[in-house]
Design an enzyme around this catalytic site. Sequence first.
Site, PDB file in Angstrom:
ATOM      1  N   GLY A  13       0.863  -1.205   0.301  1.00  0.00           N
ATOM      2  CA  GLY A  13      -0.233  -0.020   0.175  1.00  0.00           C
ATOM      3  C   GLY A  13       1.301   1.077  -0.034  1.00  0.00           C
ATOM      4  O   GLY A  13       2.182   1.119   0.143  1.00  0.00           O
ATOM      5  N   GLN A  14       0.262   2.781  -0.069  1.00  0.00           N
ATOM      6  CA  GLN A  14       1.179   3.335  -0.282  1.00  0.00           C
ATOM      7  C   GLN A  14       1.892   4.083   0.881  1.00  0.00           C
ATOM      8  O   GLN A  14       2.116   4.667   1.237  1.00  0.00           O
ATOM      9  CB  GLN A  14      -0.479   4.645  -1.377  1.00  0.00           C
ATOM     10  N   TYR A  66     -17.320   2.117   2.595  1.00  0.00           N
ATOM     11  CA  TYR A  66     -16.852   2.004   3.037  1.00  0.00           C
ATOM     12  C   TYR A  66     -16.095   3.158   4.573  1.00  0.00           C
ATOM     13  O   TYR A  66     -15.799   2.401   5.387  1.00  0.00           O
ATOM     14  CB  TYR A  66     -15.440   3.301   1.780  1.00  0.00           C
ATOM     15  N   ALA A 115      -5.758  -1.747   4.086  1.00  0.00           N
ATOM     16  CA  ALA A 115      -6.601  -2.028   4.151  1.00  0.00           C
ATOM     17  C   ALA A 115      -7.874  -1.570   2.861  1.00  0.00           C
ATOM     18  O   ALA A 115      -7.042  -2.146   2.243  1.00  0.00           O
ATOM     19  CB  ALA A 115      -7.759  -0.133   4.723  1.00  0.00           C
ATOM     20  N   TYR A 116      -9.280  -2.615   3.005  1.00  0.00           N
ATOM     21  CA  TYR A 116     -10.040  -2.340   1.755  1.00  0.00           C
ATOM     22  C   TYR A 116     -10.021  -0.422   1.265  1.00  0.00           C
ATOM     23  O   TYR A 116     -11.020  -0.181   2.092  1.00  0.00           O
ATOM     24  CB  TYR A 116     -11.605  -3.046   2.118  1.00  0.00           C
ATOM     25  N   THR A 117      -9.573  -0.525   0.245  1.00  0.00           N
ATOM     26  CA  THR A 117      -9.712   0.925   0.343  1.00  0.00           C
ATOM     27  C   THR A 117     -10.368   1.233  -1.160  1.00  0.00           C
ATOM     28  O   THR A 117     -10.422   2.727  -1.383  1.00  0.00           O
ATOM     29  CB  THR A 117      -8.583   1.876  -0.429  1.00  0.00           C
ATOM     30  N   THR A 138     -10.158   7.251   8.256  1.00  0.00           N
ATOM     31  CA  THR A 138     -10.606   7.919   6.999  1.00  0.00           C
ATOM     32  C   THR A 138     -11.753   9.126   7.511  1.00  0.00           C
ATOM     33  O   THR A 138     -12.214   9.305   8.479  1.00  0.00           O
ATOM     34  CB  THR A 138     -11.144   7.257   6.192  1.00  0.00           C
ATOM     35  N   TRP A 148      -7.421  11.595   1.892  1.00  0.00           N
ATOM     36  CA  TRP A 148      -6.821  12.320   0.160  1.00  0.00           C
ATOM     37  C   TRP A 148      -5.750  11.771   0.330  1.00  0.00           C
ATOM     38  O   TRP A 148      -5.009  12.635  -0.509  1.00  0.00           O
ATOM     39  CB  TRP A 148      -7.150  13.794  -0.122  1.00  0.00           C
ATOM     40  N   LYS A 192     -14.790   1.156   8.094  1.00  0.00           N
ATOM     41  CA  LYS A 192     -13.597   2.327   8.804  1.00  0.00           C
ATOM     42  C   LYS A 192     -14.444   2.708  10.041  1.00  0.00           C
ATOM     43  O   LYS A 192     -13.870   2.240  11.140  1.00  0.00           O
ATOM     44  CB  LYS A 192     -13.168   2.951   7.668  1.00  0.00           C
TER      45      LYS A 192
HETATM   46  N1  NAP Z   1      -6.116   6.258  -0.055  1.00  0.00           N
HETATM   47  C1  NAP Z   1      -6.811   7.281   0.692  1.00  0.00           C
HETATM   48  O1  NAP Z   1      -7.319   8.093  -0.155  1.00  0.00           O
HETATM   49  C2  NAP Z   1      -7.310   7.615   1.737  1.00  0.00           C
HETATM   50  C3  NAP Z   1      -8.102   8.118   2.656  1.00  0.00           C
HETATM   51  C4  NAP Z   1      -8.422   8.352   4.140  1.00  0.00           C
HETATM   52  C5  NAP Z   1      -7.494   6.992   4.618  1.00  0.00           C
HETATM   53  N2  NAP Z   1      -7.616   5.933   4.449  1.00  0.00           N
HETATM   54  C6  NAP Z   1      -6.279   4.918   5.063  1.00  0.00           C
HETATM   55  O2  NAP Z   1      -5.580   4.706   4.862  1.00  0.00           O
HETATM   56  C7  NAP Z   1      -4.486   3.294   4.703  1.00  0.00           C
HETATM   57  C8  NAP Z   1      -3.712   3.120   4.431  1.00  0.00           C
HETATM   58  O3  NAP Z   1      -4.309   3.582   2.231  1.00  0.00           O
HETATM   59  P1  NAP Z   1      -3.115   3.220   1.301  1.00  0.00           P
HETATM   60  O4  NAP Z   1      -3.599   4.970   0.714  1.00  0.00           O
HETATM   61  O5  NAP Z   1      -2.177   3.187   1.948  1.00  0.00           O
HETATM   62  O6  NAP Z   1      -4.009   2.519   1.018  1.00  0.00           O
HETATM   63  P2  NAP Z   1      -3.845   1.423  -0.769  1.00  0.00           P
HETATM   64  O7  NAP Z   1      -2.950   2.033  -1.463  1.00  0.00           O
HETATM   65  O8  NAP Z   1      -5.162   0.503  -1.039  1.00  0.00           O
HETATM   66  O9  NAP Z   1      -3.170   0.046   0.195  1.00  0.00           O
HETATM   67  C9  NAP Z   1      -3.879  -0.489   0.623  1.00  0.00           C
HETATM   68  C10 NAP Z   1      -3.457  -2.196   1.049  1.00  0.00           C
HETATM   69  O10 NAP Z   1      -3.764  -2.838   2.207  1.00  0.00           O
HETATM   70  C11 NAP Z   1      -3.455  -4.322   1.735  1.00  0.00           C
HETATM   71  N3  NAP Z   1      -4.648  -4.871   1.374  1.00  0.00           N
HETATM   72  C12 NAP Z   1      -6.299  -4.898   1.005  1.00  0.00           C
HETATM   73  N4  NAP Z   1      -6.837  -6.264   1.029  1.00  0.00           N
HETATM   74  C13 NAP Z   1      -6.492  -6.819   2.041  1.00  0.00           C
HETATM   75  C14 NAP Z   1      -6.119  -8.186   3.059  1.00  0.00           C
HETATM   76  N5  NAP Z   1      -7.618  -8.824   3.089  1.00  0.00           N
HETATM   77  N6  NAP Z   1      -5.203  -8.804   3.563  1.00  0.00           N
HETATM   78  C15 NAP Z   1      -3.792  -8.352   3.904  1.00  0.00           C
HETATM   79  N7  NAP Z   1      -3.776  -7.089   3.409  1.00  0.00           N
HETATM   80  C16 NAP Z   1      -4.971  -6.069   2.493  1.00  0.00           C
HETATM   81  C17 NAP Z   1      -4.114  -4.008   0.493  1.00  0.00           C
HETATM   82  O11 NAP Z   1      -3.256  -5.429  -1.117  1.00  0.00           O
HETATM   83  P3  NAP Z   1      -3.262  -5.248  -1.825  1.00  0.00           P
HETATM   84  O12 NAP Z   1      -2.539  -4.719  -2.929  1.00  0.00           O
HETATM   85  O13 NAP Z   1      -2.661  -6.375  -2.420  1.00  0.00           O
HETATM   86  O14 NAP Z   1      -4.751  -5.858  -3.103  1.00  0.00           O
HETATM   87  C18 NAP Z   1      -2.876  -2.709   0.109  1.00  0.00           C
HETATM   88  O15 NAP Z   1      -1.188  -3.035  -0.100  1.00  0.00           O
HETATM   89  C19 NAP Z   1      -6.479   2.521   4.991  1.00  0.00           C
HETATM   90  O16 NAP Z   1      -6.402   2.442   6.705  1.00  0.00           O
HETATM   91  C20 NAP Z   1      -6.557   3.477   4.517  1.00  0.00           C
HETATM   92  O17 NAP Z   1      -8.432   3.211   4.605  1.00  0.00           O
HETATM   93  C21 NAP Z   1      -6.212   5.746   3.060  1.00  0.00           C
END
Ligand code: NAP
Length: 294
Positions: A10-11, A123, A58-60, A99, A148, A127
């Site tokens: 993930g990011q 979503y 997370a499931y994003t 989030t 974001w 969360k």
């Molecule tokens: N992205 C946003 O804009 C945003 C905004 C607010 C809050 N957040 C929160 O910030 C956190 C980090 O977000 P991010 O942007 O880094 O997310 P991301 O890039 O979508 O990465 C999420 C990671 O979780 C993994 N994942 C999903 N389902 C899984 C499972 N069943 N078992 C193990 N791993 C699993 C994904 O694996 P795969 O690569 O295999 O799918 C991916 O590596 C999360 O909690 C998210 O809810 C994100």
Amino acid sequence: MKILVTGREGQVARSLAERNPGHELIFTSRAELDLANPASMERAVANVRPDLILSVGAYTAVDRAESEPDLAMAVNGTAPGLIGAAAARIGARVIHLSTDYVFDGTLDRPWREDDPVAPLGVYGRTKLAGEEALARSGALYATVRTAWVYSPFGNNFVKTMLRLAAERDEVRVVCDQHGCPTSALDIADGLFAVVKTWRNDPDCGAGEVFHLAASGETAWDGLARETFTASERLGGPSARVRSIPASEYPTPARRPANSRLDSTRFTATFGYRAPDWRFSLVSVVERLLGDRRC
Ligand SMILES: NC(=O)c1ccc[n+]([C@@H]2O[C@H](COP(=O)([O-])OP(=O)(O)OC[C@H]3O[C@@H](n4cnc5c(N)ncnc54)[C@H](OP(=O)(O)O)[C@@H]3O)[C@@H](O)[C@H]2O)c1
């Protein structure tokens, strides 16, 4: 300090790897720690025996969650409670990311931690369930809501805009949803600030919710324009931005009109303030353009 990180690709996870100030970080893939599989979580935590878990997987997929509510709930809603329980059994702590989409967007100022939650979609609901499950788990924890997220890694809005600008002259972007675009690299720095604080003062902020987002605010069309300004300056692609209301860009999930986060409590507690979003955006755009040229 031995730290287990969930969601290796993930990011935020990849940003933690890059910004690590010297901890022993153990990154777990989905195969090693599946957030949809309770036995897998229990096994991974028991095997690694970390001092701390950075729960950033997370499931994003905000829109897809509307048609996969059970999977989204398992990963976002149930897993944090199980991770917390497994952590509590070995005396480990948890820092969990959540989030801005736990809010409904109706307030006319940035949201504070104690403002009422009312997610608009699956979503956000899942969360929020995860925040509550972790709070009940018995673990010492901090929940950090961010917003974001963009970065040089994975999929995100900034990367999509650069791809679209290379393909077309104009992009239509929503102008009536406001937030704080936050670099995952800044989130990583903020999470390490929590770790540092806890080394000196283990009780500081434990059991609390925090907001951690970039300084400043904009709408999606503002983020697109700033992305193209930075890109053009660096010799990359640019496009005209046509601002449209969200009503002209229907998506399966409803999104809050205002999900700006007030990060004052995080800064006061952990001594870290994320830079202005425009500042961090330039360096991420530069890296994304560098990747495209390779
Ligand atoms: N992205 C946003 O804009 C945003 C905004 C607010 C809050 N957040 C929160 O910030 C956190 C980090 O977000 P991010 O942007 O880094 O997310 P991301 O890039 O979508 O990465 C999420 C990671 O979780 C993994 N994942 C999903 N389902 C899984 C499972 N069943 N078992 C193990 N791993 C699993 C994904 O694996 P795969 O690569 O295999 O799918 C991916 O590596 C999360 O909690 C998210 O809810 C994100």
